[in-house]
Motif scaffolding. Structure first.
Motif, PDB file in Angstrom:
ATOM      1  N   HIS A  38      23.014 -53.117  20.678  1.00  0.00           N
ATOM      2  CA  HIS A  38      22.620 -51.974  21.509  1.00  0.00           C
ATOM      3  C   HIS A  38      21.195 -52.110  22.051  1.00  0.00           C
TER       4      HIS A  38
ATOM      5  N   SER B 254      14.175 -51.167  23.168  1.00  0.00           N
ATOM      6  CA  SER B 254      14.678 -50.662  21.887  1.00  0.00           C
ATOM      7  C   SER B 254      15.940 -51.419  21.499  1.00  0.00           C
ATOM      8  N   TRP B 255      16.274 -51.368  20.212  1.00  0.00           N
ATOM      9  CA  TRP B 255      17.513 -51.971  19.734  1.00  0.00           C
ATOM     10  C   TRP B 255      17.917 -51.322  18.414  1.00  0.00           C
ATOM     11  N   GLN B 256      19.150 -51.619  17.984  1.00  0.00           N
ATOM     12  CA  GLN B 256      19.659 -51.160  16.698  1.00  0.00           C
ATOM     13  C   GLN B 256      20.056 -52.372  15.862  1.00  0.00           C
TER      14      GLN B 256
ATOM     15  N   ASP C 107      22.525 -53.760  12.432  1.00  0.00           N
ATOM     16  CA  ASP C 107      23.545 -53.625  11.390  1.00  0.00           C
ATOM     17  C   ASP C 107      23.187 -54.535  10.215  1.00  0.00           C
TER      18      ASP C 107
ATOM     19  N   GLN D  30      11.532 -50.570  16.091  1.00  0.00           N
ATOM     20  CA  GLN D  30      12.619 -51.067  16.918  1.00  0.00           C
ATOM     21  C   GLN D  30      12.973 -50.087  18.037  1.00  0.00           C
ATOM     22  N   VAL D  31      12.084 -49.132  18.298  1.00  0.00           N
ATOM     23  CA  VAL D  31      12.306 -48.132  19.331  1.00  0.00           C
ATOM     24  C   VAL D  31      11.092 -48.066  20.254  1.00  0.00           C
TER      25      VAL D  31
END
Length: 219
Positions: A25, A45-47, A49, A86-87
């Motif tokens: 993302h 930004s990223w997400q 897992d 990360q945002v």
């Protein structure tokens, strides 16, 4: 049965311990692969897992997606940065002119210093930032006959010398809603573009990727 269940649980735990973080993302200014943003220094930004806590990240940005995958990031290589952020991280690479596309990817390290693979390549575009970079001209009804046309059809033509010149973008600034057609084909599915704005203060520009609709020669 208990032994089988125990083995399955142990394998599950081991697999979880050995899992490496996965980056997903990727977004620019809270948008998915925006064709144009109104800043030369966008925020990324990223997400993640399979990661309890990010301990570091690395960002690469290039002017060409193929070159980026080959490790040739000509715009920015952040290197490994110790941070859990990360945002909305500021792009800190080479300055880009307006009307340019950029391609980027990220990898991270988790709290145990396990390194992820590079993410999928995402992109963002720089819009028309400075009026000096815009060479187009407005098209409009001449209004000579005094008619009050509520939904005018306006058109112009442009020429493409070669289809190998890269992606073709269309930047539309309209005082009122518009729909875009190229060579008879509607571009996108929007019917109320641009967003509502106070025209006494600003007018919005909407960017379209019309590469698939444009042809060599006259359009």
């Amino acid at each position: 049965m208990k032994k089988v269940l125990l083995v399955v649980l142990l394998l599950s735990v081991v697999a979880r311990l050995e899992a490496t973080p996965k980056v997903k993302h990727l977004r620019c200014e809270h948008l998915d692969n925006p064709l144009a943003v109104n800043t030369l220094w966008p925020r990324l930004s990223w997400q993640i897992d399979d990661c309890k806590q990010q301990s570091a990240y690395s960002i690469e940005v290039a002017s060409d997606s193929v070159a980026l995958v080959r490790g040739k990031a000509d715009l920015w290589k952040s290197g490994r940065v110790q941070s859990d952020r990360q945002v909305l991280l500021d792009y800190a690479g080479k300055a880009r002119a307006g009307r340019r596309q950029c391609y980027w990817r990220v990898k991270v390290w988790d709290e145990n210093r396990r390194e992820s693979k590079w993410s999928q390549v995402a992109r963002f575009g720089i819009g028309i930032i400075d009026g000096n970079t815009m060479h187009g001209k407005y098209i409009a009804m001449d209004g000579a006959d005094g008619s009050d046309v509520r939904s005018p059809l306006l058109f112009s033509t442009f020429k493409i010398e070669t289809k190998e010149q890269g992606r073709v973008m269309c930047h539309v600034n309209s005082l009122g809603y518009h729909e875009v057609y190229v060579n008879g084909h509607k571009v996108g599915n929007a019917v109320l573009a641009p967003a509502v704005s106070q025209l006494g203060k600003r007018s919005l520009i909407v960017t379209y990727d019309i590469t698939d609709y444009a042809v060599k020669g006259k359009n």
